[in-house]
Design a protein around this motif. Structure first.
Motif, PDB file in Angstrom:
ATOM      1  N   ARG A  77      13.638  34.320  48.230  1.00 44.70           N
ATOM      2  CA  ARG A  77      12.468  33.799  47.522  1.00 44.70           C
ATOM      3  C   ARG A  77      11.926  34.823  46.531  1.00 44.70           C
ATOM      4  O   ARG A  77      11.468  34.471  45.436  1.00 44.70           O
ATOM      5  CB  ARG A  77      11.373  33.425  48.520  1.00 44.70           C
ATOM      6  CG  ARG A  77      11.640  32.166  49.335  1.00 44.70           C
ATOM      7  CD  ARG A  77      10.590  32.020  50.417  1.00 44.70           C
ATOM      8  NE  ARG A  77      10.772  30.806  51.204  1.00 44.70           N
ATOM      9  CZ  ARG A  77      10.220  30.615  52.394  1.00 44.70           C
ATOM     10  NH1 ARG A  77       9.440  31.557  52.908  1.00 44.70           N
ATOM     11  NH2 ARG A  77      10.426  29.500  53.057  1.00 44.70           N
ATOM     12  N   TYR A  92      13.147  22.866  48.645  1.00 41.37           N
ATOM     13  CA  TYR A  92      11.937  22.260  49.203  1.00 41.37           C
ATOM     14  C   TYR A  92      10.754  23.233  49.087  1.00 41.37           C
ATOM     15  O   TYR A  92       9.642  22.832  48.717  1.00 41.37           O
ATOM     16  CB  TYR A  92      12.168  21.883  50.667  1.00 41.37           C
ATOM     17  CG  TYR A  92      10.919  21.391  51.373  1.00 41.37           C
ATOM     18  CD1 TYR A  92      10.477  20.077  51.216  1.00 41.37           C
ATOM     19  CD2 TYR A  92      10.187  22.257  52.195  1.00 41.37           C
ATOM     20  CE1 TYR A  92       9.322  19.635  51.851  1.00 41.37           C
ATOM     21  CE2 TYR A  92       9.039  21.817  52.831  1.00 41.37           C
ATOM     22  CZ  TYR A  92       8.614  20.510  52.656  1.00 41.37           C
ATOM     23  OH  TYR A  92       7.472  20.076  53.287  1.00 41.37           O
ATOM     24  N   ASP A  93      11.008  24.506  49.379  1.00 43.85           N
ATOM     25  CA  ASP A  93       9.945  25.513  49.277  1.00 43.85           C
ATOM     26  C   ASP A  93       9.421  25.604  47.847  1.00 43.85           C
ATOM     27  O   ASP A  93       8.199  25.698  47.625  1.00 43.85           O
ATOM     28  CB  ASP A  93      10.472  26.879  49.712  1.00 43.85           C
ATOM     29  CG  ASP A  93      10.744  26.946  51.210  1.00 43.85           C
ATOM     30  OD1 ASP A  93      10.213  26.104  51.946  1.00 43.85           O
ATOM     31  OD2 ASP A  93      11.505  27.838  51.634  1.00 43.85           O
ATOM     32  N   TYR A  94      10.345  25.614  46.878  1.00 44.43           N
ATOM     33  CA  TYR A  94       9.927  25.732  45.478  1.00 44.43           C
ATOM     34  C   TYR A  94       9.120  24.514  45.039  1.00 44.43           C
ATOM     35  O   TYR A  94       8.139  24.639  44.296  1.00 44.43           O
ATOM     36  CB  TYR A  94      11.153  25.906  44.573  1.00 44.43           C
ATOM     37  CG  TYR A  94      11.873  27.217  44.783  1.00 44.43           C
ATOM     38  CD1 TYR A  94      11.173  28.393  45.008  1.00 44.43           C
ATOM     39  CD2 TYR A  94      13.264  27.276  44.745  1.00 44.43           C
ATOM     40  CE1 TYR A  94      11.831  29.596  45.203  1.00 44.43           C
ATOM     41  CE2 TYR A  94      13.936  28.478  44.947  1.00 44.43           C
ATOM     42  CZ  TYR A  94      13.207  29.632  45.176  1.00 44.43           C
ATOM     43  OH  TYR A  94      13.869  30.815  45.369  1.00 44.43           O
ATOM     44  N   ARG A  95       9.533  23.338  45.501  1.00 38.51           N
ATOM     45  CA  ARG A  95       8.809  22.115  45.117  1.00 38.51           C
ATOM     46  C   ARG A  95       7.422  22.084  45.718  1.00 38.51           C
ATOM     47  O   ARG A  95       6.449  21.683  45.051  1.00 38.51           O
ATOM     48  CB  ARG A  95       9.609  20.886  45.542  1.00 38.51           C
ATOM     49  CG  ARG A  95      10.819  20.619  44.642  1.00 38.51           C
ATOM     50  CD  ARG A  95      11.683  19.506  45.191  1.00 38.51           C
ATOM     51  NE  ARG A  95      12.762  19.180  44.253  1.00 38.51           N
ATOM     52  CZ  ARG A  95      13.809  18.408  44.565  1.00 38.51           C
ATOM     53  NH1 ARG A  95      13.901  17.882  45.781  1.00 38.51           N
ATOM     54  NH2 ARG A  95      14.735  18.160  43.663  1.00 38.51           N
ATOM     55  N   THR A  96       7.280  22.464  46.982  1.00 34.66           N
ATOM     56  CA  THR A  96       5.958  22.475  47.609  1.00 34.66           C
ATOM     57  C   THR A  96       5.071  23.547  46.978  1.00 34.66           C
ATOM     58  O   THR A  96       3.851  23.364  46.867  1.00 34.66           O
ATOM     59  CB  THR A  96       6.071  22.709  49.126  1.00 34.66           C
ATOM     60  OG1 THR A  96       6.843  23.904  49.382  1.00 34.66           O
ATOM     61  CG2 THR A  96       6.730  21.529  49.817  1.00 34.66           C
ATOM     62  N   SER A  97       5.677  24.640  46.556  1.00 34.38           N
ATOM     63  CA  SER A  97       4.894  25.674  45.860  1.00 34.38           C
ATOM     64  C   SER A  97       4.380  25.143  44.531  1.00 34.38           C
ATOM     65  O   SER A  97       3.237  25.408  44.141  1.00 34.38           O
ATOM     66  CB  SER A  97       5.748  26.925  45.626  1.00 34.38           C
ATOM     67  OG  SER A  97       6.091  27.539  46.846  1.00 34.38           O
ATOM     68  N   GLN A 101      13.157  35.003  52.897  1.00 32.24           N
ATOM     69  CA  GLN A 101      12.049  35.615  52.164  1.00 32.24           C
ATOM     70  C   GLN A 101      12.557  36.505  51.037  1.00 32.24           C
ATOM     71  O   GLN A 101      11.976  36.543  49.944  1.00 32.24           O
ATOM     72  CB  GLN A 101      11.180  36.450  53.119  1.00 32.24           C
ATOM     73  CG  GLN A 101      10.285  35.634  54.026  1.00 32.24           C
ATOM     74  CD  GLN A 101       9.110  35.024  53.273  1.00 32.24           C
ATOM     75  OE1 GLN A 101       9.257  34.015  52.574  1.00 32.24           O
ATOM     76  NE2 GLN A 101       7.945  35.620  53.425  1.00 32.24           N
ATOM     77  N   PHE A 148      14.644  33.987  58.622  1.00 35.74           N
ATOM     78  CA  PHE A 148      13.445  33.951  57.771  1.00 35.74           C
ATOM     79  C   PHE A 148      13.356  35.199  56.903  1.00 35.74           C
ATOM     80  O   PHE A 148      12.969  35.120  55.732  1.00 35.74           O
ATOM     81  CB  PHE A 148      12.201  33.806  58.653  1.00 35.74           C
ATOM     82  CG  PHE A 148      10.915  33.772  57.882  1.00 35.74           C
ATOM     83  CD1 PHE A 148      10.531  32.631  57.198  1.00 35.74           C
ATOM     84  CD2 PHE A 148      10.090  34.889  57.832  1.00 35.74           C
ATOM     85  CE1 PHE A 148       9.341  32.593  56.481  1.00 35.74           C
ATOM     86  CE2 PHE A 148       8.899  34.861  57.124  1.00 35.74           C
ATOM     87  CZ  PHE A 148       8.521  33.714  56.448  1.00 35.74           C
ATOM     88  N   GLY A 153      16.710  23.922  51.659  1.00 28.81           N
ATOM     89  CA  GLY A 153      15.480  24.481  52.206  1.00 28.81           C
ATOM     90  C   GLY A 153      14.703  25.268  51.162  1.00 28.81           C
ATOM     91  O   GLY A 153      13.478  25.148  51.067  1.00 28.81           O
ATOM     92  N   LEU A 154      15.406  26.059  50.359  1.00 25.87           N
ATOM     93  CA  LEU A 154      14.751  26.815  49.292  1.00 25.87           C
ATOM     94  C   LEU A 154      14.208  25.882  48.214  1.00 25.87           C
ATOM     95  O   LEU A 154      13.114  26.103  47.676  1.00 25.87           O
ATOM     96  CB  LEU A 154      15.727  27.811  48.677  1.00 25.87           C
ATOM     97  CG  LEU A 154      15.945  29.101  49.487  1.00 25.87           C
ATOM     98  CD1 LEU A 154      17.125  29.879  48.939  1.00 25.87           C
ATOM     99  CD2 LEU A 154      14.692  29.968  49.463  1.00 25.87           C
TER     100      LEU A 154
END
Length: 300
Positions: free
Chosen positions: A269, A289-294, A266, A262, A286-287
């Motif tokens: 990111r 997915y993080d960008y899309r949810t953001s 981070q 993690f 995984g990254l």
């Protein structure tokens, strides 16, 4: 002379030889005479016997080797401080402290980051490691509603992102765990001794990790970064395994052998659109997915 003043002289001598290169004893004395932070007695020179004793102490305390070129009578440091992380940290910290002490008139113009990380627990942990005595601690993680008390056997200390951490074996967990010092509320040294593996080395233990989390296995990671960001990452690598494998007019490709914990994710990111994970797929996905949810969060 107090032990603190002696230590300040050791640090001053290492910093002087490291900063200015080979110097004769006379040149060292001249710089010593003009020094106002470590030279508490305002002496014109360091006595020869004291100077030789200081050099032996520096070898013993910091593990830093020196050499005198008999042809020129100039002293220089042989050990590369970049290969001695603790020695470098100790020397740079003390050297900066002395520099600031000499510059009180401009103290508001020298800004350093605060490190609110439980400094008061550093001393008992170091004492415990030196004597191999366990500690009874009260600890509350961010995931717990209240503090719990248990026994730990400290193995090593590590600083990361303005916090201090201790790697320890605890009565509460079977495997080695990392604990943040600012989450301790109590700490008591016991009379119970513990034994460490004879060949334990903290630097080797953490060599596959970025940061302090130990929840992933090492993998080969390839990053594509903008050439502008690559200048920063090459001057201050993300990990000691980092190497450049390709460049073109726009991008630089970096390869690392590191556990994608993690902490590491981070950091990726924080680089935003200046970095793209090429491999492995699970890290890139995984990254993504993080960008899309953001993006969805900001589109609400």
């Amino acid at each position: 002379m107090t032990p603190v003043e002696q230590f300040q002289r050791y640090v001053w001598l290492v910093d002087t030889l490291y900063s200015f290169g080979p110097l004769t004893k006379e040149e060292i004395d001249h710089k010593w005479m003009n020094n106002t932070s470590a030279n508490h007695g305002r002496t014109a020179s360091i006595p020869d016997r004291t100077f030789r004793r200081d050099l032996r102490a520096i070898e013993s305390i910091f593990g830093i080797d020196y050499k005198c070129d008999r042809a020129t009578n100039r002293y220089h440091i042989e050990t590369e401080l970049k290969d001695k992380s603790f020695s470098r940290w100790a020397v740079e910290t003390m050297a900066m402290s002395q520099f600031v002490a000499e510059s009180k008139d401009i103290s508001k113009q020298i800004l350093v980051e605060d490190m609110p990380s439980g400094y008061r627990y550093l001393t008992p942990i170091v004492k415990a490691m030196k004597s191999h005595h366990s500690l009874i601690v009260s600890y509350q993680s961010y995931f717990a509603a209240s503090a719990s008390q248990f026994e730990i056997e400290p193995y090593c200390l590590k600083s990361f992102k303005r916090r201090w951490y201790v790697l320890a074996k605890s009565s509460k967990h079977e495997e080695l765990r990392v604990f943040a010092l600012d989450r301790f509320s109590e700490m008591t040294l016991t009379d119970k001794q513990y034994s460490m593996p004879r060949n334990f080395d903290g630097e080797t233990f953490f060599k596959d990790y970025y940061g302090v989390l130990l929840d992933r296995k090492v993998d080969t990671i390839i990053l594509r970064v903008t050439n502008f960001r690559a200048k920063y990452l090459c001057s201050l690598p993300l990990h000691h395994t980092q190497k450049v494998i390709r460049t073109d007019e726009q991008y630089t490709w970096l390869e690392l052998r590191v556990a994608p914990t993690f902490d590491f994710i981070q950091e990726l990111r924080s680089l935003g659109n200046e970095v793209r994970v090429e491999t492995p797929d699970y890290l890139r996905d995984g990254l993504l997915y993080d960008y899309r949810t953001s993006q969805e969060l900001y589109n609400e």
